[in-house]
Motif scaffolding. Structure first.
Motif, PDB file in Angstrom:
ATOM      1  N   SER A 187       0.844  -1.193   0.000  1.00  0.00           N
ATOM      2  CA  SER A 187       0.000   0.000   0.000  1.00  0.00           C
ATOM      3  C   SER A 187       0.878   1.241   0.000  1.00  0.00           C
ATOM      4  O   SER A 187       1.985   1.236   0.550  1.00  0.00           O
ATOM      5  N   ARG A 188       0.387   2.269  -0.641  1.00  0.00           N
ATOM      6  CA  ARG A 188       1.115   3.537  -0.691  1.00  0.00           C
ATOM      7  C   ARG A 188       1.069   4.172   0.691  1.00  0.00           C
ATOM      8  O   ARG A 188       0.011   4.577   1.170  1.00  0.00           O
ATOM      9  N   ASN A 189       2.218   4.261   1.334  1.00  0.00           N
ATOM     10  CA  ASN A 189       2.297   4.801   2.693  1.00  0.00           C
ATOM     11  C   ASN A 189       3.695   5.374   2.873  1.00  0.00           C
ATOM     12  O   ASN A 189       4.615   4.683   3.309  1.00  0.00           O
ATOM     13  N   VAL A 190       3.874   6.628   2.481  1.00  0.00           N
ATOM     14  CA  VAL A 190       5.197   7.251   2.515  1.00  0.00           C
ATOM     15  C   VAL A 190       5.590   7.503   3.962  1.00  0.00           C
ATOM     16  O   VAL A 190       5.075   8.424   4.608  1.00  0.00           O
ATOM     17  N   SER A 191       6.475   6.681   4.472  1.00  0.00           N
ATOM     18  CA  SER A 191       6.852   6.767   5.886  1.00  0.00           C
ATOM     19  C   SER A 191       8.127   5.973   6.140  1.00  0.00           C
ATOM     20  O   SER A 191       8.581   5.199   5.294  1.00  0.00           O
ATOM     21  N   PHE A 192       8.685   6.176   7.341  1.00  0.00           N
ATOM     22  CA  PHE A 192       9.850   5.405   7.744  1.00  0.00           C
ATOM     23  C   PHE A 192       9.393   4.031   8.235  1.00  0.00           C
ATOM     24  O   PHE A 192       8.529   3.944   9.119  1.00  0.00           O
ATOM     25  N   PRO A 193       9.923   2.957   7.685  1.00  0.00           N
ATOM     26  CA  PRO A 193       9.544   1.618   8.161  1.00  0.00           C
ATOM     27  C   PRO A 193      10.072   1.391   9.570  1.00  0.00           C
ATOM     28  O   PRO A 193      11.152   1.855   9.929  1.00  0.00           O
ATOM     29  N   ASP A 194       9.296   0.667  10.379  1.00  0.00           N
ATOM     30  CA  ASP A 194       9.737   0.409  11.755  1.00  0.00           C
ATOM     31  C   ASP A 194      10.554  -0.873  11.870  1.00  0.00           C
ATOM     32  O   ASP A 194      11.018  -1.224  12.949  1.00  0.00           O
ATOM     33  N   SER A 195      10.711  -1.593  10.761  1.00  0.00           N
ATOM     34  CA  SER A 195      11.554  -2.784  10.747  1.00  0.00           C
ATOM     35  C   SER A 195      11.980  -3.054   9.314  1.00  0.00           C
ATOM     36  O   SER A 195      11.373  -2.536   8.367  1.00  0.00           O
ATOM     37  N   THR A 196      12.988  -3.880   9.138  1.00  0.00           N
ATOM     38  CA  THR A 196      13.447  -4.198   7.785  1.00  0.00           C
ATOM     39  C   THR A 196      12.356  -4.898   6.980  1.00  0.00           C
ATOM     40  O   THR A 196      12.270  -4.724   5.761  1.00  0.00           O
ATOM     41  N   CYS A 197      11.503  -5.675   7.640  1.00  0.00           N
ATOM     42  CA  CYS A 197      10.439  -6.401   6.933  1.00  0.00           C
ATOM     43  C   CYS A 197       9.405  -5.462   6.324  1.00  0.00           C
ATOM     44  O   CYS A 197       8.721  -5.824   5.367  1.00  0.00           O
ATOM     45  N   ASN A 198       9.274  -4.258   6.893  1.00  0.00           N
ATOM     46  CA  ASN A 198       8.296  -3.297   6.389  1.00  0.00           C
ATOM     47  C   ASN A 198       8.864  -2.384   5.309  1.00  0.00           C
ATOM     48  O   ASN A 198       8.136  -1.578   4.735  1.00  0.00           O
ATOM     49  N   ALA A 199      10.155  -2.487   5.052  1.00  0.00           N
ATOM     50  CA  ALA A 199      10.787  -1.618   4.054  1.00  0.00           C
ATOM     51  C   ALA A 199      10.555  -2.173   2.648  1.00  0.00           C
ATOM     52  O   ALA A 199      10.711  -3.369   2.411  1.00  0.00           O
ATOM     53  N   ILE A 200      10.185  -1.290   1.724  1.00  0.00           N
ATOM     54  CA  ILE A 200       9.992  -1.670   0.322  1.00  0.00           C
ATOM     55  C   ILE A 200      10.697  -0.621  -0.527  1.00  0.00           C
ATOM     56  O   ILE A 200      10.256   0.518  -0.631  1.00  0.00           O
ATOM     57  N   TYR A 201      11.809  -1.022  -1.150  1.00  0.00           N
ATOM     58  CA  TYR A 201      12.638  -0.085  -1.889  1.00  0.00           C
ATOM     59  C   TYR A 201      12.062   0.239  -3.263  1.00  0.00           C
ATOM     60  O   TYR A 201      11.455  -0.602  -3.918  1.00  0.00           O
ATOM     61  N   SER A 202      12.324   1.470  -3.704  1.00  0.00           N
ATOM     62  CA  SER A 202      12.090   1.905  -5.082  1.00  0.00           C
ATOM     63  C   SER A 202      13.447   2.226  -5.698  1.00  0.00           C
ATOM     64  O   SER A 202      14.451   2.358  -4.981  1.00  0.00           O
ATOM     65  N   GLY A 203      13.494   2.397  -7.019  1.00  0.00           N
ATOM     66  CA  GLY A 203      14.750   2.613  -7.717  1.00  0.00           C
ATOM     67  C   GLY A 203      15.609   3.742  -7.175  1.00  0.00           C
ATOM     68  O   GLY A 203      16.823   3.561  -6.961  1.00  0.00           O
ATOM     69  N   PRO A 204      15.051   4.948  -6.931  1.00  0.00           N
ATOM     70  CA  PRO A 204      15.894   6.064  -6.483  1.00  0.00           C
ATOM     71  C   PRO A 204      16.557   5.860  -5.117  1.00  0.00           C
ATOM     72  O   PRO A 204      17.491   6.593  -4.777  1.00  0.00           O
ATOM     73  N   HIS A 205      16.102   4.893  -4.345  1.00  0.00           N
ATOM     74  CA  HIS A 205      16.691   4.685  -3.017  1.00  0.00           C
ATOM     75  C   HIS A 205      18.118   4.165  -3.087  1.00  0.00           C
ATOM     76  O   HIS A 205      18.878   4.324  -2.126  1.00  0.00           O
ATOM     77  N   ILE A 206      18.491   3.519  -4.183  1.00  0.00           N
ATOM     78  CA  ILE A 206      19.810   2.907  -4.274  1.00  0.00           C
ATOM     79  C   ILE A 206      20.641   3.579  -5.360  1.00  0.00           C
ATOM     80  O   ILE A 206      20.109   4.160  -6.298  1.00  0.00           O
ATOM     81  N   ALA A 207      21.967   3.492  -5.209  1.00  0.00           N
ATOM     82  CA  ALA A 207      22.894   4.002  -6.216  1.00  0.00           C
ATOM     83  C   ALA A 207      24.071   3.058  -6.292  1.00  0.00           C
ATOM     84  O   ALA A 207      24.023   1.947  -5.755  1.00  0.00           O
ATOM     85  N   VAL A 208      25.152   3.477  -6.927  1.00  0.00           N
ATOM     86  CA  VAL A 208      26.306   2.607  -7.123  1.00  0.00           C
ATOM     87  C   VAL A 208      26.947   2.286  -5.774  1.00  0.00           C
ATOM     88  O   VAL A 208      27.494   3.166  -5.108  1.00  0.00           O
ATOM     89  N   ALA A 209      26.837   1.019  -5.365  1.00  0.00           N
ATOM     90  CA  ALA A 209      27.406   0.534  -4.100  1.00  0.00           C
ATOM     91  C   ALA A 209      26.912   1.338  -2.902  1.00  0.00           C
ATOM     92  O   ALA A 209      27.608   1.461  -1.898  1.00  0.00           O
ATOM     93  N   ASN A 210      25.707   1.856  -2.993  1.00  0.00           N
ATOM     94  CA  ASN A 210      25.128   2.645  -1.902  1.00  0.00           C
ATOM     95  C   ASN A 210      23.650   2.301  -1.746  1.00  0.00           C
ATOM     96  O   ASN A 210      22.798   2.812  -2.482  1.00  0.00           O
ATOM     97  N   PRO A 211      23.314   1.440  -0.774  1.00  0.00           N
ATOM     98  CA  PRO A 211      21.914   1.050  -0.581  1.00  0.00           C
ATOM     99  C   PRO A 211      21.088   2.108   0.163  1.00  0.00           C
ATOM    100  O   PRO A 211      19.877   1.973   0.286  1.00  0.00           O
ATOM    101  N   ILE A 212      21.759   3.154   0.662  1.00  0.00           N
ATOM    102  CA  ILE A 212      21.048   4.230   1.372  1.00  0.00           C
ATOM    103  C   ILE A 212      21.367   5.546   0.675  1.00  0.00           C
ATOM    104  O   ILE A 212      21.780   6.527   1.276  1.00  0.00           O
ATOM    105  N   PHE A 213      21.184   5.561  -0.619  1.00  0.00           N
ATOM    106  CA  PHE A 213      21.522   6.734  -1.414  1.00  0.00           C
ATOM    107  C   PHE A 213      20.552   7.871  -1.163  1.00  0.00           C
ATOM    108  O   PHE A 213      20.942   8.998  -0.875  1.00  0.00           O
TER     109      PHE A 213
END
Length: 698
Positions: A340-366
Motif C-alpha cells: 500500500s502507498r504509505n510514505v513513511s519510515f519503516p519500523d523494521s526491515t520487513c516493512n521496508a519496500i525499496y524503489s529505484g531512487p533509493h539505491i545508487a552505485v554501491a550505496n543502498p542508502i543513497f
C-alpha cells in the motif's frame, strides 16, 4: 484461388466458355470474388512483378531500391478508433476498466459500432497476413512492424548485383526473437550507420530514438562496416577520411555537446569472428549468424568485449547458486493489497519496500523519499555520516496485509530459502545508456522487498565480490554496449565472475566497506571477512583517506567500519574500477578509453565536483545529488578560498522525527578529483603489488 467455386457456379457452361463470362457477372454470382475485388480496390494492392514486368524480364530485378519505410507497429488500439467518434477517449487518461465501461456505451451508436468492428477486422487481417510464415518467414517470432516487411521484399526485387538502402529503427538488431531475420540481414548487409535522434533529425519521434541507415546487396558473405552513436550524417564522411587524425572523439565533446566529429577508429569492420563475440556476450551462444548487434563507439572496444567473453564463469553459470526476482509489481500488488502507498519510515526491515531512487552505485542508502513524494524528483540524498546504525530510509510503500501473509507471498529460492532471508544485489531496472551510469546496484540486507522498478539477485557466497565488480565502469560498459533500457535477469546473468583473479579480495573489501552501512549488514561482514583485509592500503596518500582504515578493521561490524565520506567513497570506487579491470585482464589504456569514450556525463559531472578538506562534496553539478553542497551563487563566492570554514544551513527531511534544521561546515581549500590521473596512480600501485616478478613467472 476460387477455380473450384467458379466451376460449380458455371457448371452448365463448357469449361472453355468461362473466358467469355464478364467479371462483373462472376462477382454477382460469387460473393467471395466480389469481396476480394472490393478489398483490392480499397487497399490498392501493388504487385511489383506485374507493374515492372519488363524490369524483371530484362534485368532480373532492380539495380537500386531506396526507402524510409513506415516505422509503425500494426497493433489494435481501440482508444484511437473510438476517439474518431468521441475525442474524450484520447483526451481523458482512462484506465483499462474505465475504457471498457465507456466503450460499451459508445458502441450503442450504430455508426461507432460499424467503424469499430470494421477497423478491428481490418487490423486483424493485416496482422494475420504479416505474421504468416508463408508471406514473411524471416519475421517469425517478432511483432509486426511495417519497416521489417520491406527488407525481404527489397531483397527479392533486387537483381543479382542490386543494392537496397533503408532508413529504419534499430529493432532488427536487438530483438531477442529476431534471430531468423538477422541471419538474412547479415548475409546482405554492407553498411550500418546507427543514429541517435538527439539533434531532432526526425521531429516526429523522441530524442532518445535510435535509427540507422542500412545498405544491403546480394553479394555473398558476411562482412559489413558499422558506425554507432552518430548525430549528423556528415560524421560518416569524416569516419572514412584517412586525413583525420588524433584521439577518437567521445560521445560528447569538451563543451558537453553531442559530438559530430568523425574518426577512422569509429568504423567497426564486422565479420563472422566479431559476430561470434557478440553472440557469446549478449546471448551466451555460439550462433553467430543470429547475434544481436551492440552499439560500439570505437574499434578498440572490440578487444574489451573479447576479454568479457573469454571468462569461464558468469552470474548465470550453473556452478553458482543464483536466484533473482523483481518482487512486487507496483500496480498489480497495490490492486491486490499486497503493498500500500504509505510514505513513511519503516519500523523494521520487513516493512521496508525499496524503489529505484533509493539505491545508487554501491550505496543502498543513497536517497530517502520526501515526506511528500509524488514526483520522480521527490527524493533527497542521505548524509551517511549522520545516520544511526539502525537507520532505514523513508519508503513509498509498506505491506498492505499482515506480515505473516506478506512473507508467505515472498518467493522461495532454488535452495528452498525465503528470498528475503538473503543478502541481495539490487539494481535499478530502467536505465539510459547515455546517462552517468547504467549499473545502479547495491547490496540490500535481509528483510526488505522492492517494487518491480528494481531487480535483485542473490549470488550466494559471492555477494561482496559480485557487487564490487558491478560497481565498476567496466561492468557498466557491458550493459551500455547492449543498448538495453531495461536491465533484466537475462542481461545480468551474462556478467562474468573471474573467480581466480588475484585482486578478488581487494574488490570484496572495498565492496563491503561501501555497502555495509548499518548493523543489518553485520552478518554479511562477518561471513565475508578475510584476514587479508588488514594488510590492504589506499592506492594514494591524501589527508582525507585514513591511512589505517584497513589495518583497524575487525570481523565485528561497527558504525565506524564502512566508508562514510564522499571523498573516501569516490576513491574506493576508483580503486574498484582498476581492480575489476585487472581481474578481467584489461590494460590501463583500455580502462581509460572506456571512461573517456563511454562516460561523457560522468566526466562532465566530475570536472565540476569539488571536495573540502574533510572529504565532503561542497559543490557539484551532478543533478542526482539534489541536496548536496552549495548552490551556484553561494559557491562562486567561496570557491577560491585558501583557508577558512564555510557554513550552510539546510532543512533535513531524511531522518525520523520530521524536518530538522542542520548546519554543515566546509573546510577550505577546495579541490577536484581527476579520475584518469587516479586510475594511473591506482594502476601503478596495484600492478606493483600483484604483477608477478620474472623470478616468480619462471
Amino acid at each position: 484461388l476460387m477455380a473450384d467455386e467458379i466451376r460449380d457456379t458455371y457448371s452448365g457452361y463448357a469449361w472453355n466458355d468461362i473466358g467469355k463470362v464478364n467479371l462483373n457477372d462472376l462477382c454477382r454470382l460469387n460473393p467471395r470474388l466480389a469481396m476480394s475485388r472490393q478489398i483490392a480496390q480499397q487497399k490498392h494492392f501493388f504487385h511489383w512483378e506485374l507493374e515492372f514486368a519488363d524490369i524483371f524480364a530484362d534485368k532480373g530485378g532492380f539495380d537500386l531500391i531506396l526507402g524510409n519505410p513506415p516505422w509503425i507497429k500494426m497493433e489494435w488500439k481501440e482508444k484511437d478508433v473510438l476517439s474518431d467518434k468521441d475525442p474524450m477517449f484520447s483526451l481523458n487518461e482512462l484506465t483499462a476498466t474505465q475504457t471498457v465501461q465507456q466503450r460499451a456505451e459508445a458502441l450503442k451508436d450504430e455508426a461507432t459500432e460499424a467503424l469499430y468492428f470494421t477497423e478491428y477486422e481490418s487490423m486483424l487481417g493485416i496482422q494475420n497476413f504479416l505474421n504468416s510464415q508463408q508471406n514473411y518467414s524471416e519475421l517469425k517470432g517478432q511483432k509486426s512492424n511495417l519497416y521489417k516487411c520491406f527488407l525481404p521484399q527489397a531483397w527479392n526485387f533486387d537483381n543479382s548485383k542490386g543494392v537496397s538502402a533503408f532508413l529504419h529503427p534499430e529493432g532488427i538488431y536487438d530483438d531477442p526473437g529476431g534471430g531468423l531475420l538477422r541471419i538474412k540481414v547479415y548475409s546482405n548487409l554492407r553498411f550500418h550507420f546507427q543514429f541517435l535522434n538527439e539533434k531532432k533529425l526526425f521531429l516526429e519521434v523522441g530524442h532518445h530514438m535510435k535509427f540507422s541507415i542500412n545498405i544491403y546487396n546480394t553479394e555473398q558473405g558476411v562482412f559489413f562496416d558499422s558506425i554507432s552513436n552518430l548525430f549528423e550524417p556528415s560524421t560518416i564522411e569524416q569516419c572514412y577520411d584517412s586525413s583525420v587524425s588524433g584521439d577518437i572523439p567521445g560521445i560528447k565533446d569538451e563543451n558537453n555537446d553531442w559530438n559530430i566529429k568523425g574518426h577512422s577508429g569509429r568504423v567497426i569492420h564486422i565479420s563472422k569472428k566479431e559476430l561470434l563475440v557478440f553472440s557469446k556476450l549478449l546471448d551466451g551462444s555460439n550462433e553467430w549468424s543470429e547475434a544481436r548487434l551492440p552499439a560500439l563507439h570505437a574499434r578498440e572496444l572490440i578487444d574489451v568485449l573479447k576479454l568479457f567473453v573469454s571468462q569461464q564463469i558468469y552470474i548465470g553459470s550453473k556452478e553458482l547458486e543464483v536466484f533473482s526476482s523483481v518482487m512486487w509489481d507496483e500496480t498489480g500488488s497495490q490492486k491486490n493489497n499486497i503493498i500500500s502507498r504509505n510514505v513513511s519510515f519503516p519500523d523494521s526491515t520487513c516493512n521496508a519496500i525499496y524503489s529505484g531512487p533509493h539505491i545508487a552505485v554501491a550505496n543502498p542508502i543513497f536517497k530517502c523519499s520526501r515526506s511528500k513524494c509524488e514526483l520522480n524528483s521527490d527524493y533527497d540524498c542521505v548524509d551517511l555520516s549522520d545516520i544511526t546504525d539502525g537507520y532505514l530510509q523513508r519508503c513509498n510503500y509498506q505491506p498492505g496485509i499482515s506480515i505473516d501473509d506478506y512473507i508467505k507471498l515472498v518467493p522461495v529460492t532454488s535452495w528452498s530459502s525465503k528470498y528475503t532471508n538473503e543478502y541481495r544485489i539490487a539494481q535499478r531496472r530502467m536505465v539510459n545508456s547515455y546517462a552517468e551510469r547504467c549499473l545502479f546496484s547495491a547490496i540490500i540486507p535481509p528483510g526488505p522487498c522492492h517494487i518491480d522498478g528494481v531487480i535483485s539477485l542473490c549470488v550466494r557466497k559471492l555477494t561482496g565480490y559480485a557487487s564490487g565488480l558491478m560497481a565498476s565502469i567496466s561492468y557498466d560498459y557491458i550493459i551500455r554496449s547492449t543498448g538495453k533500457t531495461d536491465v533484466n535477469s537475462d542481461i545480468l546473468s551474462k556478467l562474468p565472475i573471474p573467480l581466480e583473479a588475484s585482486t578478488r579480495y581487494e574488490i570484496v573489501a572495498r565492496s563491503l566497506l561501501l555497502n555495509c552501512l548499518t548493523k543489518y549488514y553485520s552478518d554479511l561482514w562477518k561471513a565475508e571477512w578475510n584476514e587479508t583485509f588488514l594488510s590492504y592500503q589506499w592506492s594514494k596518500t591524501d589527508s582525507r583517506l585514513s591511512p589505517d582504515k584497513f589495518s583497524k578493521l575487525s570481523p565485528d561490524w561497527t558504525w565506524h567500519t564502512p566508508l562514510r565520506t564522499d571523498f573516501e567513497r569516490y576513491q574506493a570506487l576508483v580503486e574498484l574500477d582498476v581492480l575489476s579491470a585487472m581481474a578481467l585482464g584489461m590494460t590501463l589504456e583500455q580502462l581509460k578509453t572506456i571512461y573517456r569514450i563511454q562516460f561523457p556525463v560522468m566526466q562532465n559531472y566530475e570536472t565540476d565536483t569539488w571536495y573540502d578538506q574533510k572529504g565532503r562534496i561542497v559543490f557539484t553539478i551532478n543533478r542526482s545529488l539534489t541536496n548536496i553542497g552549495f548552490k551556484r551563487a553561494e559557491w562562486d563566492k567561496s570557491k577560491n578560498a585558501s583557508t577558512g570554514t564555510f557554513t550552510r544551513e539546510i532543512t533535513d527531511d531524511t531522518l525520523p522525527g520530521g524536518p530538522k534544521k542542520r548546519v554543515i561546515e566546509y573546510v577550505a581549500p577546495f579541490d577536484r578529483c581527476d579520475r584518469v590521473q587516479d586510475f594511473e596512480t591506482a594502476w601503478k600501485f596495484f600492478e606493483a603489488k600483484y604483477k608477478p616478478s620474472k623470478k616468480q613467472k619462471s
